[in-house]
Design a protein around this motif. Structure first.
Motif, PDB file in Angstrom:
ATOM      1  N   ARG A 177      35.389  46.094  39.662  1.00 49.50           N
ATOM      2  CA  ARG A 177      35.010  45.373  38.365  1.00 49.50           C
ATOM      3  C   ARG A 177      34.574  43.837  38.466  1.00 49.50           C
ATOM      4  O   ARG A 177      33.948  43.415  37.768  1.00 49.50           O
ATOM      5  CB  ARG A 177      36.439  45.411  37.558  1.00 49.50           C
ATOM      6  CG  ARG A 177      36.948  46.860  37.101  1.00 49.50           C
ATOM      7  CD  ARG A 177      38.257  46.769  36.281  1.00 49.50           C
ATOM      8  NE  ARG A 177      39.200  46.310  36.816  1.00 49.50           N
ATOM      9  CZ  ARG A 177      40.092  47.155  37.267  1.00 49.50           C
ATOM     10  NH1 ARG A 177      39.964  48.415  37.493  1.00 49.50           N
ATOM     11  NH2 ARG A 177      41.341  46.820  37.880  1.00 49.50           N
ATOM     12  N   GLU A 178      35.074  43.404  39.511  1.00 51.38           N
ATOM     13  CA  GLU A 178      34.769  41.943  39.851  1.00 51.38           C
ATOM     14  C   GLU A 178      33.320  41.856  40.169  1.00 51.38           C
ATOM     15  O   GLU A 178      32.413  41.100  39.642  1.00 51.38           O
ATOM     16  CB  GLU A 178      35.519  41.478  40.992  1.00 51.38           C
ATOM     17  CG  GLU A 178      37.152  41.014  40.563  1.00 51.38           C
ATOM     18  CD  GLU A 178      37.817  40.848  41.637  1.00 51.38           C
ATOM     19  OE1 GLU A 178      39.050  40.403  41.453  1.00 51.38           O
ATOM     20  OE2 GLU A 178      37.499  41.077  43.000  1.00 51.38           O
TER      21      GLU A 178
ATOM     22  N   GLU B 187      39.206  49.165  43.244  1.00 50.03           N
ATOM     23  CA  GLU B 187      39.032  49.255  41.740  1.00 50.03           C
ATOM     24  C   GLU B 187      38.755  48.063  41.133  1.00 50.03           C
ATOM     25  O   GLU B 187      37.922  47.786  40.220  1.00 50.03           O
ATOM     26  CB  GLU B 187      39.680  50.203  41.099  1.00 50.03           C
ATOM     27  CG  GLU B 187      39.929  51.613  41.719  1.00 50.03           C
ATOM     28  CD  GLU B 187      38.538  52.120  41.877  1.00 50.03           C
ATOM     29  OE1 GLU B 187      37.675  52.429  40.978  1.00 50.03           O
ATOM     30  OE2 GLU B 187      37.963  52.800  43.021  1.00 50.03           O
ATOM     31  N   GLU B 188      39.865  47.054  41.477  1.00 52.31           N
ATOM     32  CA  GLU B 188      39.594  45.626  41.044  1.00 52.31           C
ATOM     33  C   GLU B 188      38.250  44.873  41.578  1.00 52.31           C
ATOM     34  O   GLU B 188      37.695  44.419  40.781  1.00 52.31           O
ATOM     35  CB  GLU B 188      40.877  44.788  41.237  1.00 52.31           C
ATOM     36  CG  GLU B 188      42.188  45.195  40.691  1.00 52.31           C
ATOM     37  CD  GLU B 188      43.214  44.446  41.161  1.00 52.31           C
ATOM     38  OE1 GLU B 188      43.176  43.735  42.084  1.00 52.31           O
ATOM     39  OE2 GLU B 188      44.332  44.463  40.558  1.00 52.31           O
ATOM     40  N   ARG B 189      37.825  45.158  42.709  1.00 48.73           N
ATOM     41  CA  ARG B 189      36.985  44.419  43.393  1.00 48.73           C
ATOM     42  C   ARG B 189      35.618  45.071  42.587  1.00 48.73           C
ATOM     43  O   ARG B 189      34.614  44.165  42.627  1.00 48.73           O
ATOM     44  CB  ARG B 189      36.917  44.880  45.107  1.00 48.73           C
ATOM     45  CG  ARG B 189      35.633  44.139  45.640  1.00 48.73           C
ATOM     46  CD  ARG B 189      35.195  42.635  45.222  1.00 48.73           C
ATOM     47  NE  ARG B 189      36.385  41.833  45.247  1.00 48.73           N
ATOM     48  CZ  ARG B 189      36.256  40.788  46.675  1.00 48.73           C
ATOM     49  NH1 ARG B 189      35.564  41.133  47.369  1.00 48.73           N
ATOM     50  NH2 ARG B 189      37.646  40.116  46.701  1.00 48.73           N
TER      51      ARG B 189
ATOM     52  N   ARG C   7      47.186  45.705  49.434  1.00 51.44           N
ATOM     53  CA  ARG C   7      47.555  44.827  48.488  1.00 51.44           C
ATOM     54  C   ARG C   7      48.991  44.315  48.660  1.00 51.44           C
ATOM     55  O   ARG C   7      49.909  45.131  49.062  1.00 51.44           O
ATOM     56  CB  ARG C   7      47.608  45.476  47.117  1.00 51.44           C
ATOM     57  CG  ARG C   7      47.739  44.557  46.008  1.00 51.44           C
ATOM     58  CD  ARG C   7      47.484  45.251  44.684  1.00 51.44           C
ATOM     59  NE  ARG C   7      47.722  44.389  43.599  1.00 51.44           N
ATOM     60  CZ  ARG C   7      46.854  43.411  42.999  1.00 51.44           C
ATOM     61  NH1 ARG C   7      45.498  43.607  43.785  1.00 51.44           N
ATOM     62  NH2 ARG C   7      46.952  42.611  41.950  1.00 51.44           N
TER      63      ARG C   7
ATOM     64  N   THR D 246      43.700  50.381  44.492  1.00 46.90           N
ATOM     65  CA  THR D 246      43.876  49.465  43.054  1.00 46.90           C
ATOM     66  C   THR D 246      43.059  48.160  43.485  1.00 46.90           C
ATOM     67  O   THR D 246      42.151  47.822  42.604  1.00 46.90           O
ATOM     68  CB  THR D 246      45.198  49.313  42.893  1.00 46.90           C
ATOM     69  OG1 THR D 246      46.042  50.331  42.562  1.00 46.90           O
ATOM     70  CG2 THR D 246      45.095  48.211  41.464  1.00 46.90           C
ATOM     71  N   SER D 247      43.018  47.800  44.673  1.00 45.70           N
ATOM     72  CA  SER D 247      42.463  46.763  45.015  1.00 45.70           C
ATOM     73  C   SER D 247      40.826  46.790  45.131  1.00 45.70           C
ATOM     74  O   SER D 247      40.061  46.075  44.623  1.00 45.70           O
ATOM     75  CB  SER D 247      42.764  45.977  46.397  1.00 45.70           C
ATOM     76  OG  SER D 247      44.274  45.462  46.176  1.00 45.70           O
TER      77      SER D 247
END
Length: 243
Positions: A229-230, A225-227, A194, A222-223
């Protein structure tokens, strides 16, 4: 968590030569050692697998490339070793062309809990199929090892697969090839991390020498986990479109 990777771009060799080669290695104690697919050219059974294990003089985590392993049937099997003991294995699932006439395909995709990180192994051709890395991604995998045996004429396509699977899943992919003449090494590590405004992909390649790189799992966790969610949002959109 920092993971120091050493990809060993070994030549393909007979069992006797491989055991001598393994016994000559003295990696740093914190390195994870990764070998290519089928770097030992002979079929292996439980007896000569013990010979291989006894030839290893270090306690590192080892992804033993893959072996043509006889376990009632012949599998293209990647063993994961720690402290000179087998802690698990992953069989190649999608066999490439003529392999299907010799080998039995695997029927399970595993994830290995290594204490401070979670690892998956996709043997060579399995990385071509996006669903396998995506399954590991959904299980919060931290690193994908990809022991490979890629002919020199297909390096461009192979590298594209490695980069794409790493970027789309926000997971490093460590893909290690043999330096034997038909294959010519050119191993690759793709490492997403990130940065302000988005995600960057670092690429490390080497034609013939060991490929060494240190990953920091905190740089992409973190990236990832963001992906995740996306992806849930995307799946909801797809359901709405289909309806």
């Amino acid at each position: 968590m920092k993971l120091k990777i050493r990809g060993v771009q070994s030549r393909r060799m007979a069992l006797h030569d491989a055991t001598e080669y393994l016994s000559s290695l003295h990696p740093e104690s914190d390195e994870i050692i990764v070998f290519p697919e089928k770097f030992i050219t002979e079929k292996i059974n439980s007896s000569n697998l013990d010979t291989i294990l006894n030839s290893i003089r270090f306690n590192n985590t080892v992804i033993l490339g893959s072996l043509s392993y006889m376990d009632r049937f012949l599998f293209n099997r990647s063993f994961i070793i720690r402290n000179r003991k087998i802690i698990g294995w992953q069989d190649k699932i999608n066999l490439y062309r003529a392999e299907a006439a010799k080998y039995t395909p695997g029927n399970e995709l595993k994830i290995f809990d290594m204490g401070n990180y979670r690892a998956g192994i996709l043997v060579c051709y399995d990385l071509d199929f996006p669903d396998y890395p995506r399954m590991l991604f959904r299980d919060h995998c931290d690193v994908i090892f990809n022991p490979s045996l890629i002919r020199k004429d297909f390096h461009r396509e192979w590298h594209l697969y490695v980069k794409t699977r790493s970027l789309e899943n926000r997971i490093p992919v460590i893909s290690i090839n043999s330096i034997s003449d038909d294959f010519m090494g050119d191993s690759i590590i793709a490492y997403p991390h990130r940065e302000e405004g988005g995600v960057r992909l670092d690429i490390v390649q080497d034609k013939k020498d060991d490929i060494v790189y240190t990953l920091d799992t905190d740089a992409y966790a973190t990236s990832r986990e963001e992906r995740l969610r996306e992806e849930k949002i995307m799946l909801e959109h797809i359901r709405n479109i289909v309806q």
